[in-house]
Design an enzyme around this catalytic site. Structure first.
Site, PDB file in Angstrom:
ATOM      1  N   HIS A 161       1.299  -0.902  -0.017  1.00  0.00           N
ATOM      2  CA  HIS A 161       0.436  -0.053  -0.406  1.00  0.00           C
ATOM      3  C   HIS A 161       0.743   1.276   0.158  1.00  0.00           C
ATOM      4  CE1 HIS A 161       0.447   0.195   4.145  1.00  0.00           C
ATOM      5  NE2 HIS A 161       0.371   1.007   4.571  1.00  0.00           N
ATOM      6  N   ASP A 191       0.727  -7.581   1.312  1.00  0.00           N
ATOM      7  CA  ASP A 191       0.612  -6.241   1.638  1.00  0.00           C
ATOM      8  C   ASP A 191       1.405  -6.365   1.649  1.00  0.00           C
ATOM      9  OD1 ASP A 191       0.000  -3.275   1.401  1.00  0.00           O
ATOM     10  OD2 ASP A 191      -0.063  -3.683   3.971  1.00  0.00           O
ATOM     11  N   SER A 265       4.524   1.969   7.898  1.00  0.00           N
ATOM     12  CA  SER A 265       4.164   1.432   7.358  1.00  0.00           C
ATOM     13  C   SER A 265       5.607   0.401   6.378  1.00  0.00           C
ATOM     14  CB  SER A 265       3.488   1.072   5.914  1.00  0.00           C
ATOM     15  OG  SER A 265       1.528   1.741   7.006  1.00  0.00           O
TER      16      SER A 265
END
Length: 538
Positions: A161, A191, A265
């Site tokens: 993402h 992901d 992230s």
């Protein structure tokens, strides 16, 4: 599972308050003892009250010095999706009007679009304009995440993402060197993504995944990344749990309490030996900000997926073409299965592997290839482990009896294709016209009518669908409280297909005679079937 930028100085202020209280306490005088009280001598000591337990470091500095050079900031420039853009004030008429400079009031946007991100990456408002030919141009936005080198020649692991919509990627090293990078491969299912620094340099510091011995719950971990754009930041905590299911399909996450914030992230979580045990990807946040509960993709999953992506292989997973739900305790009671766990089949893809193999809606899958299945997530993961073309043996319970269904696995489509898949072009319950006022049999607070040709056309239901239509419903009934509504089609009750209201009533009577408190019904709405346990009394 997204977070929003909050005031990160609050912790420092609170800490200052605690320190002030401690200092005030240190300056307080002890009360003078009365003559009739025995005096007590209090001795001060600089020795620790107890030694720290084995494995608890007095400092994380050595670990950070060793691993931080391998961690990078990932800065991404991407184009804003036009459909998302029109939801922002000032962009409603895009692309027919000139895009306002500065992007309206988009606020903090992540890698998934303006006004928030897909994960916890740092974003900036979009910037728009016109092309040289005067045509509107989709505005760009900047977002930031984290990543880490896994090889000396420049391969970097991050989250999908973070980079999925990237037009350009720059990675920033610990010494603030900026390098261009390109996407090598992405996997929506986990992901995860791999990017690579451009050029031929082959002396990057890198770290390794730990697959052999994983830390225990309660062991120390350290997360390094780029929160809020503050590159090279370390946070420490412990492993709180393994095997967390947070709604994602193919990953049992590690829960850690080392703070993970927007921009973390794709960054690594290390054990106290400096080995990567996970890839940070999500947080739990009822408020939108970090509350100290984060989730990391386990190293064994990340290692397998990234190696396939680097080798040029496309991630292919097994697929049976069935929609499934958790088989809940309420469903089990309604079916007279006591505490049975598993996954119930609610729908089949027409012509898909499950339909060809003989699986039917209402089947409860309890194991696959001998591996017990306790939830729909576990079934999906076990199916995904198979290779396309493999034969999968499913142990199912159908009408109270165990049987084995063999299915030849297909290839799982992309997640976005699955999300947009619908078994019918229309579906019951959409724009339902007025139903003629005809007296209908009522069962469990629902007035049920036949699914004849006229009703089928009115509901735009597929020709192969059979069942009874909910024409009205008592909103105080259990069915009404659980969300059933006019236009829904009941296709099963008590584990058997139904064609009339009498079939549903018979299933309810059968449940009552068996001493059950509920009956399991299959409800078709908007192209999909869902199973619900309905109370048969009260």
């Amino acid at each position: 599972m997204t977070s929003k930028k909050t005031g990160y100085l609050l912790g420092a202020v609170a800490g200052a308050g605690v320190m002030a209280a401690a200092v005030a306490g240190a300056g307080m005088r002890l009360p003078v003892a009365h003559a009739d009280q025995q005096a007590h001598v209090i001795k001060a000591s600089t020795a620790p009250i107890f030694a720290p337990p084995p494995g608890a470091p007095m400092s994380f500095a050595d670990i950070f010095d060793r691993v931080s050079p391998a961690v990078v900031s990932v800065n991404v420039t991407s184009r804003v999706d036009a459909s998302a853009l029109r939801k922002i004030p000032g962009f409603e008429n895009f692309p027919f009007d000139i895009v306002p400079r500065g992007g309206g009031q988009g606020g903090q946007g992540g890698s998934g679009g303006p006004g928030g991100g897909d994960g916890d990456d740092e974003g900036a408002p979009p910037q728009g304009g016109r092309t040289d030919r005067g045509q509107p141009r989709l505005p760009t936005q900047q977002s930031a995440g984290s990543g880490f080198f896994i090889s000396p020649d420049g391969y970097i692991v991050t989250n999908n993402h973070v980079v999925e919509n990237a037009e350009s990627i720059k990675v920033v090293l610990k010494d603030e060197t900026e390098l261009d990078a390109v996407v090598v491969g992405r996997d929506e299912g986990t992901d995860l993504a791999v990017i690579k620094v451009k050029g031929t340099r082959a002396n990057f510091p890198f770290v390794n995944f730990e697959n052999a011995g994983k830390p225990r719950v309660g062991d120390w971990v350290i997360a390094v990344g780029n929160p809020f754009g503050l590159g090279g930041t370390a946070t420490a905590g412990i492993i709180s749990a393994y095997g967390r299911d947070i709604g994602e399909t193919f990953v049992d996450y590690i829960q850690i309490d080392a703070p993970i914030n927007r921009g973390n992230s794709g960054g690594p979580t290390f054990d106290i030996y400096g080995r990567v045990i996970g890839v940070n990807t999500a947080i739990f946040s009822p408020s939108g900000g970090s509350v100290g509960i984060g989730f990391a993709i386990p190293a064994e999953v990340a290692d397998t997926v990234t190696k396939q992506l680097i080798s040029g292989g496309k991630i292919q997973r097994g697929y049976i073409g069935a929609t499934i739900q958790n088989f809940t305790p309420e469903m089990a009671e309604a079916q007279g299965m006591s505490s049975q766990k598993g996954a119930i089949v609610s729908d089949l893809v027409p012509g898909g592997p499950s339909q060809r193999g003989g699986l039917t809606p209402g089947d409860v899958v309890v194991s696959i290839n001998g591996v017990p299945v306790k939830s729909s997530s576990e079934l999906t993961r076990e199916v995904a482990k198979g290779k396309p073309g493999d034969t999968l043996r499913l142990d199912v319970i159908r009408e109270g009896k165990h049987r084995v269904v063999e299915i030849r696995s297909g290839i799982r489509p992309a997640e976005k294709d699955l999300a947009s898949n619908d078994n019918t072009p229309g579906g019951a319950g959409q724009n339902t016209p007025a139903i003629p006022p005809v007296q209908r049999p009522s069962v469990l607070g629902m007035a049920l009518g036949p699914l004849d040709d006229a009703t089928r056309r009115r509901l735009n239901a597929p020709t192969e669908l059979h069942g009874v239509v909910v024409e009205s419903i008592d909103q105080t009934s259990d069915a009404g409280q659980k969300g059933l509504r006019r236009g829904d089609v009941i296709v099963q009750a008590g584990g058997r297909p139904v064609a009339t209201a009498a079939d549903v009533a018979a299933a309810v009577d059968g449940a009552k005679k068996a001493g059950r408190t509920g009956v399991l019904v299959g409800v078709f709405r908007q192209g999909r079937t869902t199973f619900l346990p309905l109370k048969v009394s009260g």
